[in-house]
Enzyme design. Structure first.
Site, PDB file in Angstrom:
ATOM      1  N   HIS A  81      14.100  19.422  55.454  1.00 24.59           N
ATOM      2  CA  HIS A  81      13.884  20.685  56.163  1.00 24.59           C
ATOM      3  C   HIS A  81      15.243  21.321  56.393  1.00 24.59           C
ATOM      4  O   HIS A  81      16.158  20.675  56.909  1.00 24.59           O
ATOM      5  CB  HIS A  81      13.170  20.456  57.495  1.00 24.59           C
ATOM      6  CG  HIS A  81      12.564  21.706  58.048  1.00 24.59           C
ATOM      7  ND1 HIS A  81      13.326  22.739  58.547  1.00 24.59           N
ATOM      8  CD2 HIS A  81      11.272  22.099  58.161  1.00 24.59           C
ATOM      9  CE1 HIS A  81      12.524  23.708  58.946  1.00 24.59           C
ATOM     10  NE2 HIS A  81      11.268  23.349  58.723  1.00 24.59           N
ATOM     11  N   ARG A 119       7.093  20.404  48.318  1.00 28.34           N
ATOM     12  CA  ARG A 119       5.877  20.777  49.054  1.00 28.34           C
ATOM     13  C   ARG A 119       5.915  22.225  49.530  1.00 28.34           C
ATOM     14  O   ARG A 119       6.906  22.689  50.074  1.00 28.34           O
ATOM     15  CB  ARG A 119       5.719  19.855  50.265  1.00 28.34           C
ATOM     16  CG  ARG A 119       4.559  20.213  51.188  1.00 28.34           C
ATOM     17  CD  ARG A 119       4.477  19.252  52.346  1.00 28.34           C
ATOM     18  NE  ARG A 119       5.606  19.375  53.245  1.00 28.34           N
ATOM     19  CZ  ARG A 119       5.591  20.058  54.387  1.00 28.34           C
ATOM     20  NH1 ARG A 119       4.507  20.713  54.758  1.00 28.34           N
ATOM     21  NH2 ARG A 119       6.658  20.100  55.158  1.00 28.34           N
ATOM     22  N   GLU A 151       4.379  31.971  55.719  1.00 23.81           N
ATOM     23  CA  GLU A 151       5.561  31.120  55.636  1.00 23.81           C
ATOM     24  C   GLU A 151       6.130  31.169  54.226  1.00 23.81           C
ATOM     25  O   GLU A 151       5.528  31.755  53.322  1.00 23.81           O
ATOM     26  CB  GLU A 151       5.221  29.682  56.063  1.00 23.81           C
ATOM     27  CG  GLU A 151       4.889  29.592  57.545  1.00 23.81           C
ATOM     28  CD  GLU A 151       4.525  28.194  57.975  1.00 23.81           C
ATOM     29  OE1 GLU A 151       4.592  27.271  57.140  1.00 23.81           O
ATOM     30  OE2 GLU A 151       4.165  28.017  59.148  1.00 23.81           O
ATOM     31  N   ARG A 197      11.991  25.535  50.203  1.00 23.21           N
ATOM     32  CA  ARG A 197      12.811  24.758  51.116  1.00 23.21           C
ATOM     33  C   ARG A 197      13.977  24.041  50.452  1.00 23.21           C
ATOM     34  O   ARG A 197      15.040  23.888  51.050  1.00 23.21           O
ATOM     35  CB  ARG A 197      11.934  23.725  51.851  1.00 23.21           C
ATOM     36  CG  ARG A 197      11.105  24.334  52.962  1.00 23.21           C
ATOM     37  CD  ARG A 197      10.260  23.274  53.646  1.00 23.21           C
ATOM     38  NE  ARG A 197       9.555  23.858  54.785  1.00 23.21           N
ATOM     39  CZ  ARG A 197       8.662  23.183  55.503  1.00 23.21           C
ATOM     40  NH1 ARG A 197       8.369  21.924  55.203  1.00 23.21           N
ATOM     41  NH2 ARG A 197       8.060  23.759  56.524  1.00 23.21           N
ATOM     42  N   HIS A 246      12.565  15.373  56.075  1.00 24.68           N
ATOM     43  CA  HIS A 246      11.421  15.961  56.779  1.00 24.68           C
ATOM     44  C   HIS A 246      10.077  15.502  56.238  1.00 24.68           C
ATOM     45  O   HIS A 246       9.186  15.175  57.008  1.00 24.68           O
ATOM     46  CB  HIS A 246      11.525  17.481  56.697  1.00 24.68           C
ATOM     47  CG  HIS A 246      10.455  18.220  57.430  1.00 24.68           C
ATOM     48  ND1 HIS A 246      10.298  18.108  58.797  1.00 24.68           N
ATOM     49  CD2 HIS A 246       9.494  19.095  57.003  1.00 24.68           C
ATOM     50  CE1 HIS A 246       9.286  18.878  59.185  1.00 24.68           C
ATOM     51  NE2 HIS A 246       8.780  19.469  58.113  1.00 24.68           N
TER      52      HIS A 246
END
Length: 533
Positions: free
Chosen positions: A239, A379, A120, A285, A344
């Site tokens: 997100h 994160r 990811e 992100r 998110h």
């Protein structure tokens, strides 16, 4: 002991508030020690962890190391990750994955029977363990729920919401809870020697979110009102690819899609992330979220295009996302998916030490409600479920081995700023203001307006649930106002650059947030207040 809603007995030695991953895992790790789990919704149903699609990050693949995992975590975190915490998290990952396997979690395996791992965004290796592509959270919670219900030492109280944390001389003494289905019901007091808050995040404070309604910042508000120190509340991860089909919460298009080569395009078919970052769709992100936000704000729209990368394989590889799209009349195998940034994950929360202890004696916190220092300002993907199980296990070990901790100094209540000229906020207005004023892109003027509103409702509402939402909103907004820079997921259009002098975590209290609100309401210049050290 199983499930029961009987609250008519004496002292509960240990009470866990929250039926998500951290709460359930902690309860199982405490067995055979008697423990009571309080959950507003049926176990797992109100937990963000049950909705997690991607999986758990763990250096279990060939050639990968915990040190590499920790380095990736630090690199993404905007300069304020606690490196020792990140390394400890990565080193315990393998053991916690083994625990989950023992509890019956059916992680995907390769043809040789080894754990299958995917990659990811911002990970330097394939290290995400999945369940059927995008069903990890659901499968993990289902397995743990079954294990909890089969464990005699765990008593489950469903349908009750915690409203107030009770303290005595600076030490936790219990909780006040109320029937979640009846706001007029008489509250019930539960005495406890140890309380573990595992109530989840704050996404539902925002109008557009991937989180369930239960993620409304309750645990953070309970601890803050009792005087607990709160860390990094301004850092909220949006997100970048929530599916915009008119649902609240918005369905999530997992980041693993982009890991499989799915691209982001605008209405003209242009891949806009190529010009914004060398990693394009696999950039951190916060960068992707701002890129998507900018395309939407410019009227060009934003879409995930999986037609080339997945096509007919979409339904098999990502059944959850496929089902969400089809329910809205979209065929992701042949059509782009409309997306937008959504609240998110909260990197901030109740400040805890490496054992999960808060600043209040007798109170622990685990999962998204806590702030461990592992995530910093942004994160790393799939570290959240890992953090939840690692700290849940540590909390259980700490509670089992502790007799009495040194009482923490009590933080006194301070007068709350009042502004009776402002109309009372409803929950919908609060959520809209969080999205518009404390969202993906922020500025001082709008933050100040939000702070005045949240301070007013926090003081004046008679609705306990709304008051707790306003308390958490106030903590987030005042910390965002105080951090006069852009770092990680926190972006200030009036301070677009990082300030090296602010490369430190925020440590604050509700009393400090109220002071800031009072100063703003009095028109005190912004530069007279600074970020808490």
């Amino acid at each position: 002991m199983g499930s029961t809603n009987d609250l008519t007995h004496g002292l509960d030695d240990i009470v866990i508030v929250g039926g998500g991953l951290a709460g359930l895992f902690c309860a199982l790790k405490l067995a055979p020690c008697p423990v009571t789990v309080i959950s507003a919704a049926p176990l797992g149903e109100g937990a963000s962890s049950a909705w997690a699609q991607a999986g758990i990050a763990a250096a279990v693949g060939e050639g990968d190391t915990p040190e590499s995992h920790a380095a990736d975590t630090v690199a993404v975190g905007g300069g304020i990750v606690d490196e020792a915490v990140a390394l400890g998290l990565a080193r315990e990952a393998g053991a916690r994955i083994h625990d989950l396997l023992q509890y019956g979690v059916p992680f995907d395996r390769d043809l040789e029977g080894k754990l299958a791992v995917g990659r990811e965004a911002a990970h330097s290796a394939r290290r995400i363990v999945h369940v059927r592509g995008d069903m990890a959270g659901k499968a993990i919670i289902a397995a743990l729920t079954e294990a909890v219900r089969q464990t005699p030492s765990i008593r489950v109280i469903e349908g009750y919401v915690a409203e107030t944390l009770l303290t005595d001389h600076g030490r936790v003494s219990g909780l006040q809870v109320r029937n979640a289905a009846d706001a007029t019901a008489t509250p019930v007091t539960i005495a406890a020697r140890a309380v573990v808050l595992a109530t989840g995040g704050i996404g539902h404070l925002y109008a557009v979110t991937t989180n369930p309604p239960e993620a409304s910042g309750l645990g953070l508000a309970l601890a803050a009102r009792a005087g607990a120190i709160v860390a990094d509340p301004e850092f909220i991860q949006f997100h970048p690819t929530a599916i915009m089909v008119g649902r609240d919460p918005a369905p999530l298009a997992t980041e693993a899609l982009r890991g499989e080569g799915v691209t982001l395009i605008n209405a003209k078919g242009e891949r806009f992330m190529l010009a914004l970052n060398p990693l394009a769709e696999l950039a951190p992100r916060d960068i992707v979220a701002r890129g998507v936000f900018a395309e939407i704000a410019a009227g060009r729209g934003a879409f995930l295009d999986a037609t080339a990368a997945l096509g007919a394989k979409f339904a098999e590889k990502f059944p959850t996302v496929y089902a969400s799209c089809r329910a809205a009349g979209i065929d992701p195998a042949t059509q782009p998916i409309p997306v937008a940034p959504a609240a998110h994950y909260h990197m901030g929360g109740i400040a805890v030490d490496p054992r999960g202890r808060t600043s209040i004696d007798g109170l622990w916190a685990g999962g998204e409600v806590s702030s461990t220092g592992a995530h910093g300002a942004n994160r790393l993907a799939s570290n959240s479920l890992l953090e939840a199980v690692v700290y849940a296990a540590r909390i259980a070990e700490d509670i089992n081995g502790i007799t009495s901790a040194s009482p923490a100094p009590s933080i006194g209540e301070q007068p709350v700023p009042r502004n009776y000229a402002m109309p009372p906020l409803t929950e919908a207005n609060l959520r809209n203001m969080m999205s518009s004023h404390v969202g993906v892109i922020r500025d001082g003027e709008r933050l100040a307006e939000a702070i005045r509103s949240f301070a007013s409702i926090e003081q004046n509402t008679g609705n306990i649930a709304l008051r707790n939402m306003a308390t958490t909103a106030l903590l987030v907004a005042t910390a965002a106002w105080s951090r006069q820079e852009s770092r990680g997921a926190h972006y200030r259009s009036d301070y677009p650059d990082e300030n090296p002098l602010l490369a430190k975590r925020t440590m604050t209290t509700l009393a400090e947030a109220r002071k800031i609100a009072a100063a703003i309401s009095q028109g005190k210049p912004a530069n007279t207040l600074s970020l808490s050290a």
